[in-house]
Scaffold this motif. Sequence first.
Motif, PDB file in Angstrom:
ATOM      1  N   GLU A   3       0.834  -1.211   0.000  1.00  0.00           N
ATOM      2  CA  GLU A   3       0.000   0.000   0.000  1.00  0.00           C
ATOM      3  C   GLU A   3       0.867   1.258   0.000  1.00  0.00           C
ATOM      4  O   GLU A   3       0.602   2.211  -0.745  1.00  0.00           O
ATOM      5  N   ARG A   4       1.905   1.233   0.820  1.00  0.00           N
ATOM      6  CA  ARG A   4       2.790   2.399   0.894  1.00  0.00           C
ATOM      7  C   ARG A   4       3.566   2.587  -0.401  1.00  0.00           C
ATOM      8  O   ARG A   4       3.737   3.718  -0.882  1.00  0.00           O
ATOM      9  N   MET A   5       4.048   1.506  -1.000  1.00  0.00           N
ATOM     10  CA  MET A   5       4.841   1.595  -2.212  1.00  0.00           C
ATOM     11  C   MET A   5       4.014   1.988  -3.438  1.00  0.00           C
ATOM     12  O   MET A   5       4.554   2.456  -4.434  1.00  0.00           O
ATOM     13  N   ARG A   6       2.707   1.809  -3.368  1.00  0.00           N
ATOM     14  CA  ARG A   6       1.847   2.138  -4.507  1.00  0.00           C
ATOM     15  C   ARG A   6       1.272   3.551  -4.435  1.00  0.00           C
ATOM     16  O   ARG A   6       0.504   3.955  -5.310  1.00  0.00           O
ATOM     17  N   GLU A   7       1.652   4.319  -3.445  1.00  0.00           N
ATOM     18  CA  GLU A   7       1.156   5.697  -3.337  1.00  0.00           C
ATOM     19  C   GLU A   7       1.665   6.527  -4.523  1.00  0.00           C
ATOM     20  O   GLU A   7       2.843   6.453  -4.882  1.00  0.00           O
ATOM     21  N   PRO A   8       0.799   7.334  -5.154  1.00  0.00           N
ATOM     22  CA  PRO A   8       1.242   8.180  -6.283  1.00  0.00           C
ATOM     23  C   PRO A   8       2.340   9.139  -5.849  1.00  0.00           C
ATOM     24  O   PRO A   8       2.332   9.648  -4.728  1.00  0.00           O
ATOM     25  N   ALA A   9       3.297   9.381  -6.755  1.00  0.00           N
ATOM     26  CA  ALA A   9       4.435  10.231  -6.392  1.00  0.00           C
ATOM     27  C   ALA A   9       4.830  11.196  -7.496  1.00  0.00           C
ATOM     28  O   ALA A   9       5.882  11.812  -7.406  1.00  0.00           O
ATOM     29  N   ILE A  16      10.389   5.899  -6.481  1.00  0.00           N
ATOM     30  CA  ILE A  16      11.320   6.769  -5.753  1.00  0.00           C
ATOM     31  C   ILE A  16      12.284   5.913  -4.938  1.00  0.00           C
ATOM     32  O   ILE A  16      13.482   6.189  -4.873  1.00  0.00           O
ATOM     33  N   ALA A  17      11.757   4.847  -4.322  1.00  0.00           N
ATOM     34  CA  ALA A  17      12.622   3.935  -3.574  1.00  0.00           C
ATOM     35  C   ALA A  17      13.598   3.213  -4.501  1.00  0.00           C
ATOM     36  O   ALA A  17      14.718   2.882  -4.100  1.00  0.00           O
ATOM     37  N   ASP A  18      13.197   2.971  -5.734  1.00  0.00           N
ATOM     38  CA  ASP A  18      14.078   2.346  -6.714  1.00  0.00           C
ATOM     39  C   ASP A  18      15.253   3.259  -7.049  1.00  0.00           C
ATOM     40  O   ASP A  18      16.367   2.794  -7.318  1.00  0.00           O
ATOM     41  N   LEU A  19      15.015   4.564  -7.034  1.00  0.00           N
ATOM     42  CA  LEU A  19      16.089   5.526  -7.261  1.00  0.00           C
ATOM     43  C   LEU A  19      16.973   5.693  -6.033  1.00  0.00           C
ATOM     44  O   LEU A  19      18.166   5.987  -6.151  1.00  0.00           O
ATOM     45  N   GLN A  20      16.383   5.548  -4.854  1.00  0.00           N
ATOM     46  CA  GLN A  20      17.103   5.723  -3.593  1.00  0.00           C
ATOM     47  C   GLN A  20      16.828   4.508  -2.713  1.00  0.00           C
ATOM     48  O   GLN A  20      15.901   4.500  -1.903  1.00  0.00           O
ATOM     49  N   VAL A  21      17.618   3.465  -2.887  1.00  0.00           N
ATOM     50  CA  VAL A  21      17.356   2.204  -2.191  1.00  0.00           C
ATOM     51  C   VAL A  21      17.466   2.381  -0.685  1.00  0.00           C
ATOM     52  O   VAL A  21      16.666   1.829   0.077  1.00  0.00           O
ATOM     53  N   PHE A  22      18.426   3.152  -0.228  1.00  0.00           N
ATOM     54  CA  PHE A  22      18.592   3.378   1.202  1.00  0.00           C
ATOM     55  C   PHE A  22      18.000   4.734   1.575  1.00  0.00           C
ATOM     56  O   PHE A  22      18.131   5.701   0.823  1.00  0.00           O
ATOM     57  N   PRO A  23      17.369   4.808   2.737  1.00  0.00           N
ATOM     58  CA  PRO A  23      16.698   6.054   3.144  1.00  0.00           C
ATOM     59  C   PRO A  23      17.677   7.087   3.708  1.00  0.00           C
ATOM     60  O   PRO A  23      17.563   7.521   4.861  1.00  0.00           O
ATOM     61  N   ASN A  24      18.654   7.492   2.905  1.00  0.00           N
ATOM     62  CA  ASN A  24      19.640   8.475   3.350  1.00  0.00           C
ATOM     63  C   ASN A  24      19.028   9.866   3.473  1.00  0.00           C
ATOM     64  O   ASN A  24      18.037  10.191   2.817  1.00  0.00           O
ATOM     65  N   GLU A  25      19.674  10.679   4.276  1.00  0.00           N
ATOM     66  CA  GLU A  25      19.258  12.071   4.433  1.00  0.00           C
ATOM     67  C   GLU A  25      20.138  12.986   3.584  1.00  0.00           C
ATOM     68  O   GLU A  25      21.259  12.638   3.210  1.00  0.00           O
ATOM     69  N   LEU A  26      19.607  14.173   3.307  1.00  0.00           N
ATOM     70  CA  LEU A  26      20.341  15.189   2.556  1.00  0.00           C
ATOM     71  C   LEU A  26      21.361  15.871   3.464  1.00  0.00           C
ATOM     72  O   LEU A  26      21.053  16.244   4.596  1.00  0.00           O
ATOM     73  N   ARG A  27      22.560  16.037   2.966  1.00  0.00           N
ATOM     74  CA  ARG A  27      23.616  16.777   3.643  1.00  0.00           C
ATOM     75  C   ARG A  27      24.238  17.751   2.645  1.00  0.00           C
ATOM     76  O   ARG A  27      24.012  17.667   1.439  1.00  0.00           O
ATOM     77  N   ILE A  38      16.307  12.120   1.347  1.00  0.00           N
ATOM     78  CA  ILE A  38      16.472  12.405  -0.076  1.00  0.00           C
ATOM     79  C   ILE A  38      15.258  11.939  -0.861  1.00  0.00           C
ATOM     80  O   ILE A  38      14.856  12.578  -1.847  1.00  0.00           O
ATOM     81  N   ARG A  39      14.634  10.847  -0.450  1.00  0.00           N
ATOM     82  CA  ARG A  39      13.406  10.417  -1.122  1.00  0.00           C
ATOM     83  C   ARG A  39      12.351  11.516  -1.085  1.00  0.00           C
ATOM     84  O   ARG A  39      11.638  11.743  -2.064  1.00  0.00           O
TER      85      ARG A  39
END
Length: 618
Positions: free
Chosen positions: A333-339, A415-426, A547-548
């Motif tokens: 459900e979460r992965m299918r949310e429009p982005a 979006i998760a496919d572009l950013q596999v790990f949930p890193n933060e912006l620095r 970053i996501r």
Amino acid sequence: MKSGAGASDTRSAGELHVLATTDLHCNLLSHDYYADRQGTAAGLSRVATLIAEARAEAASRGAACILVDNGDGFQGAPLGEVLPGAAGPHPLVRAFQTLKYDAAGLGNHDFDFGLEALAEMLQDMPCPVLCSNLSAADPERVLPFAPAAVLDRAVPSCPDLPPVRIGLISVLPPQTLVWCRQVLGGQLQAAGIVEAAAEQARRLKAQGCDMVLALAHTGLSGRAGSDSSENALGELAAVAEIDALVGGHTHLTLPDPEHDFAKPVVMPGSHGSHLGVIRLQLEYTGSGWQAAAGSASLHAVARQQECGGAQPLAAEEPGLVQALAEDHARTLERMREPAGHSPVAMHSYFTFFAPDRGLTLAACAQAAAARVLLRGTAAEGLPLLSAAAPGKFGGRSGPQSYTDIAAGDLCARNIADLQVFPNELRAVEVTGAQLRDWLEMSAGLFNRIVPGSSGQRLTDPQRAGHNFDVIFGLSYRIDVTQPPRFSATGELISPEARRITDLRWQGRPVDPGQRFAVAVNSYRVSGGGRFRMLEEAAELALPPVRIRKTIRDYIAGRLPPEPLAQAPYPWRLAPVPGTRAVAVTGPGAARHLQELPAGMATPRGFSSSGFWELDLQL
């Protein structure tokens, strides 16, 4: 090993089987959440079938049997990204409960969200959780893991004898405190892998353990420029008090024909690709049990096919699938949310030799967010660049592990496919000299190509693709005929070497003293990839944002248009006339071959490991 039993001692034989997983990265089910596709040929649900078979075999032989995990299980796949306040155990914990794990070691990525988050995830674990070489900086602090554990297990074939007493230790790279310093904040201290393991193993033997098993979240060093403080499996295997080892961290597989150990060592791949099995032959004398001999083996959940696909060898275990059904449904459900929407396809098949639109999107989103966040600060007037690296590039994850997003409407899974790990912006402030070395470190990914040659592999499979930073806002070429300037661990190994040529900003050569602001991910700023030139860079204060989220805000128009989006792609390989090299990619690249310039790439077919090979004109 115990010693001192006389020749007249009565001896009885038994067996201990150790079943092991490692580096699951929360790949618990056979589902690709990035492509929303069922039936992938990996995952703990397939390993669970092998576990059941191995337990049945142990029972048939009257062997004691334990199941252990070697860390990096909580993070790395959408199923593991539990929202704050979610009810019930973490999916990994639920899986370990269902499969009745006996012990678990911790890996470096298990600390990515900090100690409090780790403690919350561990509170429902059904087994001891161990880490022998991390301790609290404050002696009064109670940690959610133990330095060692002891398991007593009856040997069914010898019902009248005492149980075998198994000591367990667990070690991980001490660099974890560097990689996770943003969230650990000096709360822990680290000891060396070998020193800590040897001390704990000796203590366990002195306390009466018959044998010691090391859950070693570390790999093999074994090549120039490698760091044995991070990858110390070979040194650990030489510790006399350790009887068997489970390796990990590097996502490789052991045993293999290239490495010989004097004791059983197994490394069961990653992402639920294998079950590792150690079989120890036991002898009981008046002084207790001891390991008389042992072996290690791997059991794969799938067979790689020549066309790049994989044929499952083990079905998903229904009990585990059912236990994770609610977690799976919530994740879908979460992965299918429009982005948002993308007018072009994005993929990473050519990321090491041609433009990567997914990297461009991520870099532009980072820069757009950083521009807003740096307004009103001293860094606002600095030229702003943005560094991004691929997250899915094949490598040890296999020929199916590439970003592949069709043009059109996007979902959260894309979006998760572009950013596999949930890193933060620095953001960091660097000089032109540091910037050049940053790019030189990235360019270490490539093999040195001999001019006029053909058939050499373009990239070094021992260098991680997620450390190939592309810095947007610059223009530069990479000369692969030069040796790498830096080793994989950041040591300067070729001071005269310069792979980065024609480095420019806005058409002008970059001056060594020129200063830039660079948007980048938290993994790199925290020391990930050993980019030592960034250790002296000043970090610019930014509020925490994933970053996501910046990518979703950017494609939704919630961030302003980014000027970097209008610039040409930053880099290209410097031409090497009369020279061809082999690029390795996934079979899905065939659908995008027309994007490359005519004559640049000629298909060669599939490698033995299922990758698609291209003959590149350099």
